[in-house]
Design a protein around this motif. Structure first.
Motif, PDB file in Angstrom:
ATOM      1  N   MET A   1     -14.893 -15.576 -11.451  1.00  0.00           N
ATOM      2  CA  MET A   1     -13.486 -15.924 -11.775  1.00  0.00           C
ATOM      3  C   MET A   1     -12.713 -15.629 -10.586  1.00  0.00           C
ATOM      4  O   MET A   1     -12.913 -14.948  -9.420  1.00  0.00           O
ATOM      5  CB  MET A   1     -13.173 -14.955 -12.880  1.00  0.00           C
ATOM      6  N   ARG A   2     -11.425 -16.140 -10.572  1.00  0.00           N
ATOM      7  CA  ARG A   2     -10.332 -15.989  -9.631  1.00  0.00           C
ATOM      8  C   ARG A   2      -9.992 -14.337  -9.603  1.00  0.00           C
ATOM      9  O   ARG A   2      -9.906 -13.714 -10.620  1.00  0.00           O
ATOM     10  CB  ARG A   2      -9.310 -16.777  -9.655  1.00  0.00           C
ATOM     11  N   PHE A   3      -9.771 -13.990  -8.192  1.00  0.00           N
ATOM     12  CA  PHE A   3      -9.567 -12.537  -8.001  1.00  0.00           C
ATOM     13  C   PHE A   3      -8.031 -12.264  -8.401  1.00  0.00           C
ATOM     14  O   PHE A   3      -7.124 -12.997  -7.817  1.00  0.00           O
ATOM     15  CB  PHE A   3      -9.815 -12.219  -6.464  1.00  0.00           C
ATOM     16  N   THR A   4      -7.678 -11.346  -9.096  1.00  0.00           N
ATOM     17  CA  THR A   4      -6.731 -10.924  -9.540  1.00  0.00           C
ATOM     18  C   THR A   4      -6.049  -9.517  -8.883  1.00  0.00           C
ATOM     19  O   THR A   4      -6.855  -8.811  -8.570  1.00  0.00           O
ATOM     20  CB  THR A   4      -6.276 -11.065 -11.023  1.00  0.00           C
ATOM     21  N   SER A   5      -4.653  -9.366  -9.277  1.00  0.00           N
ATOM     22  CA  SER A   5      -4.145  -7.866  -8.697  1.00  0.00           C
ATOM     23  C   SER A   5      -4.768  -6.992  -9.746  1.00  0.00           C
ATOM     24  O   SER A   5      -4.763  -5.538  -9.188  1.00  0.00           O
ATOM     25  CB  SER A   5      -2.677  -8.167  -8.995  1.00  0.00           C
TER      26      SER A   5
ATOM     27  N   VAL B   1      -0.445 -13.375  -8.790  1.00  0.00           N
ATOM     28  CA  VAL B   1       0.796 -13.004  -8.136  1.00  0.00           C
ATOM     29  C   VAL B   1       1.423 -14.086  -7.273  1.00  0.00           C
ATOM     30  O   VAL B   1       0.639 -14.971  -6.466  1.00  0.00           O
ATOM     31  CB  VAL B   1       0.527 -11.978  -7.104  1.00  0.00           C
ATOM     32  N   PRO B   2       2.718 -14.350  -7.357  1.00  0.00           N
ATOM     33  CA  PRO B   2       3.174 -15.345  -6.413  1.00  0.00           C
ATOM     34  C   PRO B   2       2.794 -15.085  -4.666  1.00  0.00           C
ATOM     35  O   PRO B   2       2.898 -14.216  -4.448  1.00  0.00           O
ATOM     36  CB  PRO B   2       4.719 -15.102  -6.458  1.00  0.00           C
ATOM     37  N   PRO B   3       2.227 -16.169  -4.074  1.00  0.00           N
ATOM     38  CA  PRO B   3       1.878 -16.203  -2.967  1.00  0.00           C
ATOM     39  C   PRO B   3       2.783 -15.651  -1.770  1.00  0.00           C
ATOM     40  O   PRO B   3       2.367 -14.831  -0.932  1.00  0.00           O
ATOM     41  CB  PRO B   3       1.405 -17.590  -2.278  1.00  0.00           C
ATOM     42  N   ASP B   4       4.059 -15.623  -2.169  1.00  0.00           N
ATOM     43  CA  ASP B   4       5.044 -14.748  -1.035  1.00  0.00           C
ATOM     44  C   ASP B   4       4.917 -13.484  -1.090  1.00  0.00           C
ATOM     45  O   ASP B   4       5.270 -12.819  -0.147  1.00  0.00           O
ATOM     46  CB  ASP B   4       6.405 -15.094  -1.420  1.00  0.00           C
ATOM     47  N   ILE B   5       4.381 -12.798  -2.214  1.00  0.00           N
ATOM     48  CA  ILE B   5       4.352 -11.185  -2.137  1.00  0.00           C
ATOM     49  C   ILE B   5       3.016 -10.681  -2.566  1.00  0.00           C
ATOM     50  O   ILE B   5       2.774  -9.564  -2.507  1.00  0.00           O
ATOM     51  CB  ILE B   5       5.202 -10.582  -3.259  1.00  0.00           C
ATOM     52  N   ALA B   6       1.888 -11.593  -2.551  1.00  0.00           N
ATOM     53  CA  ALA B   6       0.644 -11.364  -2.912  1.00  0.00           C
ATOM     54  C   ALA B   6       0.125 -10.122  -2.104  1.00  0.00           C
ATOM     55  O   ALA B   6      -0.322  -9.430  -2.365  1.00  0.00           O
ATOM     56  CB  ALA B   6      -0.134 -12.577  -3.132  1.00  0.00           C
ATOM     57  N   ASP B   7       0.483 -10.348  -0.729  1.00  0.00           N
ATOM     58  CA  ASP B   7      -0.129  -9.475   0.271  1.00  0.00           C
ATOM     59  C   ASP B   7       0.452  -7.927   0.057  1.00  0.00           C
ATOM     60  O   ASP B   7      -0.339  -6.885  -0.144  1.00  0.00           O
ATOM     61  CB  ASP B   7       0.229  -9.782   1.631  1.00  0.00           C
ATOM     62  N   ARG B   8       1.818  -7.827  -0.480  1.00  0.00           N
ATOM     63  CA  ARG B   8       2.314  -6.557  -0.372  1.00  0.00           C
ATOM     64  C   ARG B   8       1.773  -6.029  -1.837  1.00  0.00           C
ATOM     65  O   ARG B   8       1.711  -4.769  -1.843  1.00  0.00           O
ATOM     66  CB  ARG B   8       3.920  -6.671  -0.241  1.00  0.00           C
TER      67      ARG B   8
ATOM     68  N   ASN C   1       7.809  -9.667   8.089  1.00  0.00           N
ATOM     69  CA  ASN C   1       8.651  -9.126   6.666  1.00  0.00           C
ATOM     70  C   ASN C   1       7.527  -8.394   6.006  1.00  0.00           C
ATOM     71  O   ASN C   1       7.965  -7.385   5.484  1.00  0.00           O
ATOM     72  CB  ASN C   1       9.303 -10.315   6.074  1.00  0.00           C
ATOM     73  N   SER C   2       6.449  -8.991   5.929  1.00  0.00           N
ATOM     74  CA  SER C   2       5.288  -8.321   5.098  1.00  0.00           C
ATOM     75  C   SER C   2       4.743  -6.990   5.878  1.00  0.00           C
ATOM     76  O   SER C   2       4.537  -5.782   5.275  1.00  0.00           O
ATOM     77  CB  SER C   2       4.214  -9.001   4.844  1.00  0.00           C
ATOM     78  N   VAL C   3       4.576  -6.906   7.132  1.00  0.00           N
ATOM     79  CA  VAL C   3       4.360  -5.869   7.998  1.00  0.00           C
ATOM     80  C   VAL C   3       5.445  -4.460   7.645  1.00  0.00           C
ATOM     81  O   VAL C   3       4.854  -3.674   7.558  1.00  0.00           O
ATOM     82  CB  VAL C   3       4.133  -6.274   9.412  1.00  0.00           C
ATOM     83  N   LYS C   4       6.711  -4.999   7.704  1.00  0.00           N
ATOM     84  CA  LYS C   4       7.662  -4.016   7.598  1.00  0.00           C
ATOM     85  C   LYS C   4       7.582  -3.508   6.346  1.00  0.00           C
ATOM     86  O   LYS C   4       7.674  -2.052   6.072  1.00  0.00           O
ATOM     87  CB  LYS C   4       8.888  -4.644   7.783  1.00  0.00           C
ATOM     88  N   ASP C   5       7.358  -4.225   5.202  1.00  0.00           N
ATOM     89  CA  ASP C   5       7.441  -3.640   3.908  1.00  0.00           C
ATOM     90  C   ASP C   5       6.041  -2.714   3.454  1.00  0.00           C
ATOM     91  O   ASP C   5       6.142  -1.490   2.895  1.00  0.00           O
ATOM     92  CB  ASP C   5       7.331  -4.549   2.802  1.00  0.00           C
TER      93      ASP C   5
END
Length: 478
Positions: A117-121, A149-156, A178-182
């Motif tokens: 299945m697709r990977f989720t949080s 999760v929305p792609p814009d925040i998935a990494d964090r 921006n993600s690195v900073k967060d």
């Protein structure tokens, strides 16, 4: 005649290229950077390189050999990573090796149903907690994928869920500064501030140039930001022999080394002495299938050569081992993992990534595969301990005491030493009749049962005030 009482220890070792080959690869790397160079469009990156002596013309940057040598000399030759409690656990120097799984991917294989299945949080919480409980994994990695999760925040979000469920050092990928900073802010919160972070960083950022020899602007942004803030940086291209790199193994190594070292030059110009980790994912394009292979024999061969180049440069190294092109935890998966992990440890491959979770040429995470590879890594650890030769281990006195025709079962010497033997929770050595009477569980059944048992591990709970602060941070990302 007596025997020596000097204790003798030797770690098994492997070399895939000799000193002359190392020297020639280095010389070829300098030639590529000076003659061919790299392509970069980032204005500040170009300005820094141009001002330091590189030849910049129409976004082509040619780097003189003296600049490369100077960057290697200035870089930190040792990096110690720590867990969230500040304990120094990973010592990147010389030929040390530390294995770590990649915890997220495109797909997830459920260990109960074996459905893909697709990977989720939620899946990252499971794989991170599993890694936390598997003691032969010294660190972990995420690439920032979660389908829910929305792609814009998935990494964090993936980083946050990982940090909350696994206390080990984390290598992270993300989309921009921006993600690195967060993510850096989360790391400082968990380790108790910048002073503690700088003593033993609990986070390492992973970035990569595009093969062949190309830097896109967000990657340059991240190289500069990490250098400025003393966040350890991995600059890790993925040259694919026959596709994005020469078909020859030596040529792929030269290109990969050039790509990684070009990032080092910029990094050290921004902040001399900042922690940088060298390496390249040197593999092949399978000409039968066109896949980027994670299980190829040549991957291990070229990675071994890259590890030797890192030792020559005295730079920390980012290695690769323990992945597979197989879609299931079958004989192919076991064979590819065992070969990769043993060869990587024997060469000495620093932070060894993608160990145990990435299957199907980098598209699938499987907790069962994590447990299988973890047992293999444990075997590798036992092998790499070598054979200590001391007065005690030579056992001359106990051999004389037992004498011809005796046995050692009741000897204190046996009781003192038999636990040094590896006894696997997974691999079976019982005779057929006892195996059958015990239920006749085949390997895949034992693997599933052991995985589900290991997934019962509960990671330490973060304080409520830390959780509350993480919640505030996550709310600010939206």
């Amino acid at each position: 005649m007596g025997i020596t009482t000097e204790d003798l220890y030797f770690k098994p070792s492997l070399r895939v290229i000799n000193d002359e080959q190392v020297s020639r690869i280095h010389a070829a790397t300098l030639e590529v950077l000076e003659r061919t160079g790299i392509k970069m469009t980032h204005p500040r990156g170009l300005e820094i390189l141009d001002g330091a002596g590189a030849k910049v013309e129409n976004n082509r940057v040619r780097i003189p050999s003296w600049m490369v040598e100077d960057a290697i000399a200035k870089a930190s030759h040792r990096l110690v990573l720590g867990n969230q409690k500040g304990e120094r656990t990973v010592f990147l120097e010389k030929d040390n090796s530390y294995f770590g799984p990649s915890l997220d991917c495109i797909d997830y294989m459920d260990p109960k149903t074996h459905k893909r299945m697709r990977f989720t949080s939620d899946h990252i919480k499971a794989t991170a907690a599993l890694c936390d409980g598997l003691d032969r994994f010294d660190w972990c990695m995420i690439i920032g994928m979660a389908d829910d999760v929305p792609p814009d925040i998935a990494d964090r979000v993936v980083v946050r869920n990982t940090l909350q469920n696994c206390a080990k050092p984390l290598v992270f990928c993300c989309k921009d500064t921006n993600s690195v900073k967060d993510i850096y802010e989360m790391g400082l919160l968990l380790c108790g501030g910048k002073e503690n972070f700088d003593k033993a960083p609990c986070l390492v950022h992973y970035s990569e140039p595009i093969s062949p020899l190309l830097y896109y602007d967000p990657a340059v942004d991240k190289v500069i930001f990490c250098a400025e803030n003393n966040i350890p940086l991995i600059n890790f291209p993925a040259p694919q022999a026959c596709g994005s790199a020469p078909a020859t193994f030596a040529g792929t190594i030269v290109q990969g080394s050039s790509e990684s070292l070009s990032g080092l030059v910029l990094h050290q110009l921004v902040n001399p002495g900042a922690s940088f980790i060298y390496g390249a994912f040197t593999t092949i394009m399978d000409m039968k299938t066109t896949i980027f292979s994670y299980g190829a024999t040549e991957l291990s061969l070229m990675t071994g050569a890259m590890a030797q180049m890192a030792q020559y440069y005295q730079l920390p190294f980012f290695g690769t081992a323990g992945a597979t092109d197989s879609k299931f935890c079958d004989a192919q998966a076991g064979a590819e993992v065992a070969f990769q992990c043993l060869s990587s440890a024997a060469v000495g491959s620093g932070l060894i990534h993608d160990c145990s979770s990435w299957m199907d040429h980098g598209s699938l995470v499987s907790p069962e595969f994590m447990v299988l590879a973890h047992d293999i890594v444990d075997s590798v650890h036992h092998f790499m301990n070598g054979i200590p030769v001391t007065r005690e281990t030579l056992a001359v006195d106990v051999i004389d005491k037992v004498g011809p025709g005796g046995h050692y079962l009741t000897e204190k010497h046996t009781m003192d030493h038999f636990r040094q033997i590896k006894y696997s929770e997974l691999f079976d050595r019982s005779i057929y009749d006892k195996w059958e009477k015990a239920g006749g569980k085949k390997f895949e059944d034992r693997l599933q049962a052991l995985t589900l048992k290991k997934m019962e591990h509960k990671p330490r709970q973060l304080p409520k005030e830390i959780i509350k602060e993480l919640d505030k941070m996550q709310a600010s990302w939206i």
